[in-house]
Design an enzyme around this catalytic site. Structure first.
Site, PDB file in Angstrom:
ATOM      1  N   ASP A 105       0.868  -1.289  -0.010  1.00 37.79           N
ATOM      2  CA  ASP A 105      -0.160  -0.018   0.025  1.00 37.79           C
ATOM      3  C   ASP A 105       0.926   1.198  -0.044  1.00 37.79           C
ATOM      4  OD1 ASP A 105       0.578   0.761   2.539  1.00 37.79           O
ATOM      5  OD2 ASP A 105      -0.731  -0.594   3.601  1.00 37.79           O
ATOM      6  N   TYR A 106       0.215   2.412  -0.210  1.00 36.37           N
ATOM      7  CA  TYR A 106       0.781   3.800  -0.369  1.00 36.37           C
ATOM      8  C   TYR A 106       1.765   4.062   0.707  1.00 36.37           C
ATOM      9  CZ  TYR A 106       1.215   8.921  -0.939  1.00 36.37           C
ATOM     10  OH  TYR A 106       1.749   9.832  -1.312  1.00 36.37           O
TER      11      TYR A 106
END
Length: 239
Positions: A105-106
């Site tokens: 994820d980011y």
């Protein structure tokens, strides 16, 4: 010879078979000029012309395998049109089109694999494989042993219990305000580790994947990538 369209796209290095299904659904794949948005379509490899977003695609003759140390602050997609954030492809410069095997994820960083070998990607991401993935996780405060025991056994996310996990405390930081763990999970649900700790009331402030199976990130710098060595490729093939 006829093959299913998703398999053909995987052989072209467009995506894994599951990823190819999503691309087909989007309506950008055509066979002989006609949109191929239905599942289960077949391609005549000798006579049909397949395009993705207007570009003719053909099976690749040689596969490429790459490891990236993904930095936080970028998404694991080819583009981020809605929010215009950096993507992992801003850190890759290879002469072939590659797609990621799995995601981070980011706000997470660490080991991310890329290839144009759709069959290998399909194998490595299939839930039945239960390939271990190792992370360094930093959490605010202390995590009681009874909460760690719950996480090891599995907690319910989206109505389904997580698979077994391994967690061990490997240190403390900031005068004990941060607990650092090594955690091994055997599946890859969306934001899984963060959500697992949230389920016991704890906030993850740092998350880094350091290994996939026995394949380790080592000293590769943040934002740097490299080709996999032959023995690493052979290892992945045997998983």
């Amino acid at each position: 010879m006829k093959v299913r369209l998703n398999k053909y796209l995987a052989e072209c290095g467009i995506a894994s078979r599951r990823g190819a299904d999503e691309i087909i659904k989007s309506g950008i794949v055509k066979i002989n000029g006609k949109v191929a948005a239905a599942m289960g379509l077949e391609v005549d490899t000798a006579n049909d012309t397949v395009t993705v977003d207007g570009t003719v695609v053909k099976p690749v003759s040689a596969y490429t395998y790459v490891m990236l140390n993904k930095p936080k602050g970028c998404v694991t997609t080819a583009s981020d049109q809605d929010r215009d954030r950096k993507t992992v492809y801003d850190y890759l410069d290879y002469p072939v089109r590659l797609f990621s095997i799995g995601r981070l994820d980011y706000d997470s960083e660490g080991l991310l694999l890329f290839t144009n070998d759709g069959d290998l990607a399909q194998k490595l991401t299939h839930p039945s494989r239960e390939i271990p993935k190792t992370y360094v996780v930093k959490v605010e405060g202390d995590v009681p042993e009874n909460d760690l025991a719950l996480l090891r056994k599995g907690v319910e996310l989206d109505g389904r219990k997580t698979k077994r996990a391994k967690i061990k405390l490997i240190g403390k930081e900031q005068d004990g305000k941060i607990s650092r763990f090594e955690m091994v999970i055997y599946e890859g649900r969306n934001r899984q580790i963060r959500r697992m700790f949230e389920s016991v009331g704890k906030n993850v402030v740092f998350l880094k994947r350091t290994a996939v199976g026995d394949l380790r990130l080592g000293g590769l710098g943040r934002g740097k990538s490299r080709y996999l060595k032959d023995y690493e490729i052979n290892y992945l093939m045997q998983l």
